[in-house]
Design a protein around this motif. Structure first.
Motif, PDB file in Angstrom:
ATOM      1  N   GLU A   1       0.817  -1.213   0.000  1.00 25.57           N
ATOM      2  CA  GLU A   1       0.000   0.000   0.000  1.00 25.57           C
ATOM      3  C   GLU A   1       0.850   1.262   0.000  1.00 25.57           C
ATOM      4  OE1 GLU A   1      -2.805   0.073   3.162  1.00 25.57           O
ATOM      5  OE2 GLU A   1      -4.059  -1.506   2.324  1.00 25.57           O
ATOM      6  N   LYS A   2       2.002   1.201   0.657  1.00 19.88           N
ATOM      7  CA  LYS A   2       2.889   2.369   0.765  1.00 19.88           C
ATOM      8  C   LYS A   2       4.027   2.313  -0.257  1.00 19.88           C
ATOM      9  CE  LYS A   2       0.692   4.315   4.133  1.00 19.88           C
ATOM     10  NZ  LYS A   2      -0.010   5.613   3.937  1.00 19.88           N
ATOM     11  N   ASN A   3       3.854   1.432  -1.252  1.00 21.01           N
ATOM     12  CA  ASN A   3       4.836   1.316  -2.342  1.00 21.01           C
ATOM     13  C   ASN A   3       6.244   0.964  -1.861  1.00 21.01           C
ATOM     14  OD1 ASN A   3       2.948   2.002  -4.437  1.00 21.01           O
ATOM     15  ND2 ASN A   3       3.090   4.131  -3.747  1.00 21.01           N
ATOM     16  N   VAL A   4       6.312   0.198  -0.777  1.00 20.42           N
ATOM     17  CA  VAL A   4       7.598  -0.340  -0.332  1.00 20.42           C
ATOM     18  C   VAL A   4       7.874  -1.595  -1.154  1.00 20.42           C
ATOM     19  CG1 VAL A   4       8.872  -1.360   1.589  1.00 20.42           C
ATOM     20  CG2 VAL A   4       7.364   0.598   1.992  1.00 20.42           C
ATOM     21  N   ASN A   5       8.924  -1.556  -1.930  1.00 20.48           N
ATOM     22  CA  ASN A   5       9.224  -2.647  -2.852  1.00 20.48           C
ATOM     23  C   ASN A   5      10.027  -3.741  -2.151  1.00 20.48           C
ATOM     24  OD1 ASN A   5      10.948  -4.168  -4.874  1.00 20.48           O
ATOM     25  ND2 ASN A   5       9.691  -2.968  -6.275  1.00 20.48           N
ATOM     26  N   VAL A   6       9.440  -4.942  -2.127  1.00 22.85           N
ATOM     27  CA  VAL A   6      10.124  -6.132  -1.602  1.00 22.85           C
ATOM     28  C   VAL A   6      10.500  -6.984  -2.811  1.00 22.85           C
ATOM     29  CG1 VAL A   6       9.897  -8.189  -0.151  1.00 22.85           C
ATOM     30  CG2 VAL A   6       8.764  -6.058   0.531  1.00 22.85           C
ATOM     31  N   PRO A   7      11.768  -7.288  -3.028  1.00 21.86           N
ATOM     32  CA  PRO A   7      12.911  -7.213  -2.101  1.00 21.86           C
ATOM     33  C   PRO A   7      13.842  -6.011  -2.307  1.00 21.86           C
ATOM     34  CG  PRO A   7      13.452  -8.663  -3.912  1.00 21.86           C
ATOM     35  CD  PRO A   7      12.065  -8.153  -4.190  1.00 21.86           C
ATOM     36  N   LYS A   8      13.477  -5.056  -3.191  1.00 19.83           N
ATOM     37  CA  LYS A   8      14.398  -3.950  -3.480  1.00 19.83           C
ATOM     38  C   LYS A   8      14.627  -3.050  -2.264  1.00 19.83           C
ATOM     39  CE  LYS A   8      15.070  -0.034  -6.619  1.00 19.83           C
ATOM     40  NZ  LYS A   8      14.500   0.748  -7.750  1.00 19.83           N
ATOM     41  N   ASP A   9      13.528  -2.608  -1.621  1.00 15.83           N
ATOM     42  CA  ASP A   9      13.650  -1.688  -0.484  1.00 15.83           C
ATOM     43  C   ASP A   9      13.973  -2.419   0.817  1.00 15.83           C
ATOM     44  OD1 ASP A   9      13.028   0.429  -2.172  1.00 15.83           O
ATOM     45  OD2 ASP A   9      10.869   0.200  -1.827  1.00 15.83           O
ATOM     46  N   THR A  10      13.402  -3.582   0.993  1.00 11.02           N
ATOM     47  CA  THR A  10      13.689  -4.431   2.150  1.00 11.02           C
ATOM     48  C   THR A  10      13.320  -5.852   1.784  1.00 11.02           C
ATOM     49  OG1 THR A  10      13.371  -4.714   4.552  1.00 11.02           O
ATOM     50  CG2 THR A  10      11.408  -4.184   3.255  1.00 11.02           C
ATOM     51  N   LYS A  11      14.022  -6.805   2.347  1.00  7.58           N
ATOM     52  CA  LYS A  11      13.777  -8.212   2.040  1.00  7.58           C
ATOM     53  C   LYS A  11      12.978  -8.844   3.183  1.00  7.58           C
ATOM     54  CE  LYS A  11      18.255  -8.096  -0.245  1.00  7.58           C
ATOM     55  NZ  LYS A  11      17.699  -7.593  -1.494  1.00  7.58           N
ATOM     56  N   ILE A  12      12.303  -9.951   2.872  1.00  6.76           N
ATOM     57  CA  ILE A  12      11.479 -10.627   3.887  1.00  6.76           C
ATOM     58  C   ILE A  12      11.771 -12.126   3.885  1.00  6.76           C
ATOM     59  CG2 ILE A  12       9.133 -11.348   4.491  1.00  6.76           C
ATOM     60  CD1 ILE A  12       8.120  -8.630   3.720  1.00  6.76           C
ATOM     61  N   LEU A  13      11.992 -12.642   5.080  1.00  8.72           N
ATOM     62  CA  LEU A  13      12.014 -14.088   5.333  1.00  8.72           C
ATOM     63  C   LEU A  13      10.892 -14.401   6.308  1.00  8.72           C
ATOM     64  CD1 LEU A  13      15.654 -15.443   5.881  1.00  8.72           C
ATOM     65  CD2 LEU A  13      13.922 -16.301   4.304  1.00  8.72           C
ATOM     66  N   SER A  14      10.175 -15.490   6.060  1.00  8.91           N
ATOM     67  CA  SER A  14       9.071 -15.867   6.938  1.00  8.91           C
ATOM     68  C   SER A  14       9.249 -17.305   7.418  1.00  8.91           C
ATOM     69  CB  SER A  14       7.745 -15.704   6.188  1.00  8.91           C
ATOM     70  OG  SER A  14       6.643 -15.952   7.037  1.00  8.91           O
ATOM     71  N   ILE A  15       8.309 -17.766   8.227  1.00  9.55           N
ATOM     72  CA  ILE A  15       8.373 -19.120   8.803  1.00  9.55           C
ATOM     73  C   ILE A  15       7.022 -19.811   8.634  1.00  9.55           C
ATOM     74  CG2 ILE A  15       8.746 -20.488  10.913  1.00  9.55           C
ATOM     75  CD1 ILE A  15      10.470 -18.173  11.962  1.00  9.55           C
ATOM     76  N   ASN A  16       7.051 -21.047   8.180  1.00 11.07           N
ATOM     77  CA  ASN A  16       5.927 -21.994   8.058  1.00 11.07           C
ATOM     78  C   ASN A  16       5.851 -22.599   6.672  1.00 11.07           C
ATOM     79  OD1 ASN A  16       5.067 -21.687  10.675  1.00 11.07           O
ATOM     80  ND2 ASN A  16       2.974 -21.104  10.169  1.00 11.07           N
ATOM     81  N   ASN A  17       6.065 -21.758   5.614  1.00  7.34           N
ATOM     82  CA  ASN A  17       5.937 -22.200   4.230  1.00  7.34           C
ATOM     83  C   ASN A  17       4.542 -22.739   3.933  1.00  7.34           C
ATOM     84  OD1 ASN A  17       7.001 -22.592   1.596  1.00  7.34           O
ATOM     85  ND2 ASN A  17       7.238 -24.776   2.007  1.00  7.34           N
ATOM     86  N   SER A  18       3.531 -21.980   4.321  1.00  5.46           N
ATOM     87  CA  SER A  18       2.146 -22.364   4.028  1.00  5.46           C
ATOM     88  C   SER A  18       1.854 -22.150   2.546  1.00  5.46           C
ATOM     89  CB  SER A  18       1.175 -21.556   4.885  1.00  5.46           C
ATOM     90  OG  SER A  18       1.353 -20.176   4.667  1.00  5.46           O
ATOM     91  N   ASN A  19       0.771 -22.721   2.064  1.00  5.03           N
ATOM     92  CA  ASN A  19       0.467 -22.682   0.634  1.00  5.03           C
ATOM     93  C   ASN A  19       0.315 -21.270   0.090  1.00  5.03           C
ATOM     94  OD1 ASN A  19       0.483 -25.472   0.233  1.00  5.03           O
ATOM     95  ND2 ASN A  19      -1.644 -25.688   0.882  1.00  5.03           N
TER      96      ASN A  19
END
Length: 335
Positions: A259-277
């Motif tokens: 919504e705030k035009n934060v580009n992932v992964p250019k502006d910040t990268k994300i790692l998550s946990i669970n690997n759900s569908n």
């Protein structure tokens, strides 16, 4: 060597019945009380010490505890439940599902043990009552009463440390964390193990923990709220990457970032946990640490079977490592 004849004599049942039970005859039809008594006598006489190669097929209960308020969180436990149901069918076991612990307590005599799935709070007094009538139990993914029951859980501390190390290896030193609060047990709000590990391990690595944001339940709605809070507080000082405690939260965070035009992964990268569908279909698809649910279920059933024939052994808490599934939100560079 303890014999079937000795067990039959002590239990009051025929050697044929005892033999058919201990040899997993699929056509044997006996009551739960009969099965419980024969297995109890076999345990007391030390039968399994001389027959460790044998595996019993117990009649088990599933204690399933979800609140049905959060679809993605429920999806994780629904998947665990389905893995258990499929495995029970594959192994020709008998199982009945209970959604209320008091119902299971009332019907405990019908089972040799139970598997617990779900994260809804249980009062410790109820767990004590359950242990008195059905002491053989294994909780999967949670561990509400380690002094009473066994558990099989994902190794979340290792996962968090692995994520931090991976970021650092890829030249990322400004690392944030977004998570929810931990479980509530006997009206005591506990801290989440992922957030505790993140702060402690970051400090040991000499890293700044100021981008740590932990508040509220594990839900998409709360993830969206936390994402907006992070952007409002650090809009001019975003970390290079975030570790998010679960996919459920990550989906909400990603909505707020988009919504705030934060580009992932250019502006910040994300790692998550669970690997759900769902993480395969969000934009961008999320890199996430996979929790092997089928392996946890297999280990839970093996642990329960071992507990039934070794009821006096110490309680165990098994931690299973996770593995990273790489997608577009963070692609590690091989070094």
């Amino acid at each position: 060597m303890r014999t079937i004849k000795e067990i039959a004599l002590k239990s009051g049942y025929s050697p044929a019945t005892v033999s058919r039970l201990l040899n997993n005859d699929p056509n044997l039809s006996i009551t739960a009380d009969t099965k419980n008594k024969i297995l109890e006598i076999a345990n007391k006489l030390g039968y399994w010490e001389d027959h460790q190669e044998k595996k019993i097929k117990p009649t088990i209960a599933l204690l399933y505890r979800v609140n049905h308020k959060e679809q993605l969180q429920d999806e994780y436990f629904t998947s665990l439940k389905q893995a258990l149901v499929s495995t029970v069918e594959r192994d020709a076991l008998k199982m009945k599902t209970f959604y209320d612990i008091e119902d299971l307590i009332k019907n405990a005599s019908l089972f040799q043990g139970f598997i617990g799935v779900g994260a809804e709070p249980i009062e410790n007094a109820q767990l004590v009552k359950l242990h008195k009538v059905l002491p053989n139990g294994v909780f999967v993914d949670t561990n509400p009463a380690p002094e009473l029951f066994d558990s099989i859980r994902p190794n979340l501390p290792f996962t968090v440390k692995n994520a931090i190390d991976l970021f650092i290896k890829n030249g990322i030193n400004k690392i944030g964390f977004i998570g929810g609060v931990g479980p509530k047990h006997d009206h005591i709000q506990e801290n989440d193990l992922r957030s505790i590990t993140f702060v402690e391990y970051m400090k040991t690595r000499g890293m700044d923990t100021k981008w740590t944001c932990v508040e509220g339940p594990v839900s998409v709605e709360n993830g969206y709220k936390l994402g907006k809070m992070v952007l409002a507080k650090y809009k001019n000082d975003l970390p290079e990457a975030f570790l998010i405690a679960s996919d459920t939260l990550a989906v909400g965070v990603l909505q707020a970032f988009n919504e705030k035009n934060v580009n992932v992964p250019k502006d910040t990268k994300i790692l998550s946990i669970n690997n759900s569908n769902v993480v395969k279909y969000v934009s961008p698809p999320l890199s996430s640490f996979n929790i092997n649910q089928q392996e946890m279920i297999d280990m839970a059933l093996d642990t329960l079977t071992h507990l039934i024939i070794r009821p006096d052994r110490p309680k165990i808490d098994i931690r299973m490592n996770t593995n990273l599934v790489v997608r577009k939100s963070f692609v590690p560079q091989e070094k």
